[in-house]
Design an enzyme around this catalytic site. Structure first.
Site, PDB file in Angstrom:
ATOM      1  N   HIS A   1      12.815  -2.885   1.946  1.00 41.03           N
ATOM      2  CA  HIS A   1      12.215  -1.604   2.333  1.00 41.03           C
ATOM      3  C   HIS A   1      13.124  -0.488   1.850  1.00 41.03           C
ATOM      4  O   HIS A   1      14.346  -0.566   1.980  1.00 41.03           O
ATOM      5  CB  HIS A   1      12.049  -1.498   3.852  1.00 41.03           C
ATOM      6  CG  HIS A   1      11.146  -2.558   4.389  1.00 41.03           C
ATOM      7  ND1 HIS A   1       9.785  -2.500   4.239  1.00 41.03           N
ATOM      8  CD2 HIS A   1      11.417  -3.711   5.015  1.00 41.03           C
ATOM      9  CE1 HIS A   1       9.247  -3.580   4.777  1.00 41.03           C
ATOM     10  NE2 HIS A   1      10.218  -4.339   5.249  1.00 41.03           N
TER      11      HIS A   1
ATOM     12  N   TYR B   1      11.275   8.927   1.326  1.00 43.27           N
ATOM     13  CA  TYR B   1      11.269   7.871   0.314  1.00 43.27           C
ATOM     14  C   TYR B   1      11.989   8.234  -0.985  1.00 43.27           C
ATOM     15  O   TYR B   1      12.060   7.408  -1.893  1.00 43.27           O
ATOM     16  CB  TYR B   1       9.819   7.470   0.007  1.00 43.27           C
ATOM     17  CG  TYR B   1       9.108   6.895   1.207  1.00 43.27           C
ATOM     18  CD1 TYR B   1       9.547   5.702   1.795  1.00 43.27           C
ATOM     19  CD2 TYR B   1       8.030   7.546   1.797  1.00 43.27           C
ATOM     20  CE1 TYR B   1       8.915   5.173   2.906  1.00 43.27           C
ATOM     21  CE2 TYR B   1       7.387   7.024   2.905  1.00 43.27           C
ATOM     22  CZ  TYR B   1       7.834   5.848   3.462  1.00 43.27           C
ATOM     23  OH  TYR B   1       7.207   5.326   4.566  1.00 43.27           O
TER      24      TYR B   1
ATOM     25  N   ALA C   1       3.136  -0.982   4.756  1.00 43.73           N
ATOM     26  CA  ALA C   1       2.672  -1.054   6.144  1.00 43.73           C
ATOM     27  C   ALA C   1       2.155  -2.443   6.528  1.00 43.73           C
ATOM     28  O   ALA C   1       2.155  -2.796   7.718  1.00 43.73           O
ATOM     29  CB  ALA C   1       1.581  -0.008   6.371  1.00 43.73           C
TER      30      ALA C   1
ATOM     31  N   GLU D   1      12.929  -9.661   1.506  1.00 48.55           N
ATOM     32  CA  GLU D   1      12.129  -8.532   2.003  1.00 48.55           C
ATOM     33  C   GLU D   1      12.912  -7.247   1.751  1.00 48.55           C
ATOM     34  O   GLU D   1      14.091  -7.150   2.105  1.00 48.55           O
ATOM     35  CB  GLU D   1      11.888  -8.717   3.508  1.00 48.55           C
ATOM     36  CG  GLU D   1      11.140  -7.563   4.154  1.00 48.55           C
ATOM     37  CD  GLU D   1      10.922  -7.762   5.657  1.00 48.55           C
ATOM     38  OE1 GLU D   1      11.328  -8.817   6.201  1.00 48.55           O
ATOM     39  OE2 GLU D   1      10.383  -6.836   6.286  1.00 48.55           O
TER      40      GLU D   1
ATOM     41  N   PRO E   1       0.793  -1.227   0.000  1.00 46.83           N
ATOM     42  CA  PRO E   1       0.000   0.000   0.000  1.00 46.83           C
ATOM     43  C   PRO E   1       0.830   1.285   0.000  1.00 46.83           C
ATOM     44  O   PRO E   1       1.851   1.372   0.681  1.00 46.83           O
ATOM     45  CB  PRO E   1      -0.834  -0.104   1.284  1.00 46.83           C
ATOM     46  CG  PRO E   1      -0.146  -1.118   2.119  1.00 46.83           C
ATOM     47  CD  PRO E   1       0.518  -2.071   1.170  1.00 46.83           C
ATOM     48  N   ASN E   2       0.337   2.223  -0.775  1.00 49.16           N
ATOM     49  CA  ASN E   2       0.862   3.590  -0.877  1.00 49.16           C
ATOM     50  C   ASN E   2       2.168   3.712  -1.659  1.00 49.16           C
ATOM     51  O   ASN E   2       2.628   4.824  -1.910  1.00 49.16           O
ATOM     52  CB  ASN E   2       1.014   4.235   0.514  1.00 49.16           C
ATOM     53  CG  ASN E   2      -0.329   4.388   1.202  1.00 49.16           C
ATOM     54  OD1 ASN E   2      -1.248   4.954   0.618  1.00 49.16           O
ATOM     55  ND2 ASN E   2      -0.461   3.870   2.404  1.00 49.16           N
TER      56      ASN E   2
ATOM     57  N   ARG F   1      13.287   4.177  12.386  1.00 50.11           N
ATOM     58  CA  ARG F   1      12.025   4.930  12.372  1.00 50.11           C
ATOM     59  C   ARG F   1      11.195   4.588  13.623  1.00 50.11           C
ATOM     60  O   ARG F   1      11.731   4.122  14.622  1.00 50.11           O
ATOM     61  CB  ARG F   1      11.289   4.628  11.060  1.00 50.11           C
ATOM     62  CG  ARG F   1      12.122   5.051   9.827  1.00 50.11           C
ATOM     63  CD  ARG F   1      11.363   4.858   8.542  1.00 50.11           C
ATOM     64  NE  ARG F   1      10.201   5.722   8.486  1.00 50.11           N
ATOM     65  CZ  ARG F   1       9.246   5.610   7.553  1.00 50.11           C
ATOM     66  NH1 ARG F   1       9.351   4.695   6.599  1.00 50.11           N
ATOM     67  NH2 ARG F   1       8.206   6.416   7.569  1.00 50.11           N
TER      68      ARG F   1
ATOM     69  N   HIS G   1       4.077  -4.810   8.897  1.00 46.57           N
ATOM     70  CA  HIS G   1       4.048  -4.702  10.362  1.00 46.57           C
ATOM     71  C   HIS G   1       2.738  -5.183  10.966  1.00 46.57           C
ATOM     72  O   HIS G   1       2.585  -5.174  12.191  1.00 46.57           O
ATOM     73  CB  HIS G   1       4.270  -3.233  10.767  1.00 46.57           C
ATOM     74  CG  HIS G   1       5.351  -2.559   9.978  1.00 46.57           C
ATOM     75  ND1 HIS G   1       6.661  -2.969  10.034  1.00 46.57           N
ATOM     76  CD2 HIS G   1       5.326  -1.517   9.088  1.00 46.57           C
ATOM     77  CE1 HIS G   1       7.388  -2.206   9.226  1.00 46.57           C
ATOM     78  NE2 HIS G   1       6.603  -1.320   8.640  1.00 46.57           N
TER      79      HIS G   1
ATOM     80  N   ASN H   1       8.109  -5.768  -0.975  1.00 48.03           N
ATOM     81  CA  ASN H   1       8.030  -4.609  -0.101  1.00 48.03           C
ATOM     82  C   ASN H   1       6.545  -4.456   0.216  1.00 48.03           C
ATOM     83  O   ASN H   1       5.791  -3.899  -0.587  1.00 48.03           O
ATOM     84  CB  ASN H   1       8.568  -3.346  -0.772  1.00 48.03           C
ATOM     85  CG  ASN H   1       8.491  -2.136   0.158  1.00 48.03           C
ATOM     86  OD1 ASN H   1       7.906  -2.208   1.245  1.00 48.03           O
ATOM     87  ND2 ASN H   1       9.075  -1.027  -0.269  1.00 48.03           N
TER      88      ASN H   1
ATOM     89  N   ARG I   1       5.172  12.259  -3.028  1.00 50.80           N
ATOM     90  CA  ARG I   1       5.020  12.823  -1.685  1.00 50.80           C
ATOM     91  C   ARG I   1       6.144  12.295  -0.797  1.00 50.80           C
ATOM     92  O   ARG I   1       6.762  11.285  -1.089  1.00 50.80           O
ATOM     93  CB  ARG I   1       3.681  12.394  -1.072  1.00 50.80           C
ATOM     94  CG  ARG I   1       2.522  12.662  -1.993  1.00 50.80           C
ATOM     95  CD  ARG I   1       1.259  13.020  -1.281  1.00 50.80           C
ATOM     96  NE  ARG I   1       0.170  12.971  -2.262  1.00 50.80           N
ATOM     97  CZ  ARG I   1      -0.914  12.215  -2.160  1.00 50.80           C
ATOM     98  NH1 ARG I   1      -1.097  11.471  -1.101  1.00 50.80           N
ATOM     99  NH2 ARG I   1      -1.819  12.213  -3.101  1.00 50.80           N
TER     100      ARG I   1
HETATM  101  O1  CA2 Z   1      10.513   1.833   3.624  1.00 53.46           O
HETATM  102  C1  CA2 Z   1       9.670   1.157   3.027  1.00 53.46           C
HETATM  103  O2  CA2 Z   1       9.830   0.727   1.891  1.00 53.46           O
HETATM  104  C2  CA2 Z   1       8.316   0.877   3.698  1.00 53.46           C
HETATM  105  O3  CA2 Z   1       7.914  -0.437   3.346  1.00 53.46           O
HETATM  106  C3  CA2 Z   1       7.355   1.900   3.139  1.00 53.46           C
HETATM  107  C4  CA2 Z   1       5.981   1.844   3.786  1.00 53.46           C
HETATM  108  C5  CA2 Z   1       6.091   1.882   5.314  1.00 53.46           C
HETATM  109  O4  CA2 Z   1       4.808   1.703   5.889  1.00 53.46           O
HETATM  110  C6  CA2 Z   1       7.022   0.808   5.830  1.00 53.46           C
HETATM  111  O5  CA2 Z   1       7.125   0.924   7.229  1.00 53.46           O
HETATM  112  C7  CA2 Z   1       8.397   0.956   5.208  1.00 53.46           C
HETATM  113  C8  CA2 Z   1       5.133   3.046   3.360  1.00 53.46           C
HETATM  114  C9  CA2 Z   1       5.047   3.233   1.896  1.00 53.46           C
HETATM  115  C10 CA2 Z   1       4.391   4.556   1.651  1.00 53.46           C
HETATM  116  O6  CA2 Z   1       5.033   5.149   0.568  1.00 53.46           O
HETATM  117  C11 CA2 Z   1       4.761   6.472   0.360  1.00 53.46           C
HETATM  118  C12 CA2 Z   1       5.491   7.072  -0.617  1.00 53.46           C
HETATM  119  C13 CA2 Z   1       5.319   8.389  -0.890  1.00 53.46           C
HETATM  120  C14 CA2 Z   1       4.396   9.124  -0.176  1.00 53.46           C
HETATM  121  C15 CA2 Z   1       3.655   8.527   0.808  1.00 53.46           C
HETATM  122  C16 CA2 Z   1       3.831   7.184   1.077  1.00 53.46           C
END
Ligand code: CA2
Length: 143
Positions: free
Chosen positions: A100, A24, A77, A98, A11-12, A107, A80, A74, A19
């Site tokens: 990230h 990221y 969220a 895996e 997701p996301n 974090r 977790h 990847n 963003r």
């Molecule tokens: O660091 C990573 O790749 C994560 O898997 C990214 C997830 C986060 O929940 C994990 O803890 C670590 C979140 C991805 C959201 O990506 C976005 C990218 C741009 C703007 C907003 C969210």
């Protein structure tokens, strides 16, 4: 066994590059797909690169990856939170890496636990998009 590496994104991750560039980076998911395609093609492999915001779809995609050379995931969220994802990954016999983008251990504490890590051959985090390429190299080196 088909000569495909499955690369799943949760997701996301479709928002990458649009963003939160401080966390990221500016690389988009389309850029990461291109990087993965090039890295895999050098090894004579195809990629099946997918992003979904839906937990059940991620479970379906994990199940469908069973005949791949390896799975890079990847899960965002869901890393977790998802016991369902853990159970789906547990049924695979192919190598799981895996990935990230960010260093989840630097974090918030809720990101320090992963339901995927116990099932992964290896974990790469904090190296941005390069982590995906390193994961492909890890899978192909172990073939
Ligand atoms: O660091 C990573 O790749 C994560 O898997 C990214 C997830 C986060 O929940 C994990 O803890 C670590 C979140 C991805 C959201 O990506 C976005 C990218 C741009 C703007 C907003 C969210």
């Amino acid at each position: 066994m088909s000569q495909t590496i499955t690369i799943l994104n949760g997701p996301n991750l479709n928002l990458l590059g649009q963003r939160e560039p401080d966390i990221y980076g500016i690389t988009t998911l389309a850029d990461i797909k291109d990087m993965c395609k090039s890295a895999a093609e050098k090894q004579g492999l195809n990629i099946n690169f997918v992003q979904t915001n839906h937990e059940g779809e991620l479970v379906d995609l994990v199940q469908q990856s069973a005949d791949s050379v390896g799975l890079i995931i990847n899960a965002g969220a869901y890393t977790h939170t998802s016991v369902a994802l853990h159970d789906a990954l547990k049924s695979l016999t192919i190598p799981i890496i895996e990935v990230h983008l960010s260093n989840i251990y630097a974090r918030e504490p809720f990101r320090h636990h992963s339901y995927i890590s116990p099932l992964a051959r290896g974990i790469i985090c904090g190296l941005g998009a390069q982590g995906y390429v390193l994961a492909i190299e890890a899978i192909t080196a172990g073939r």
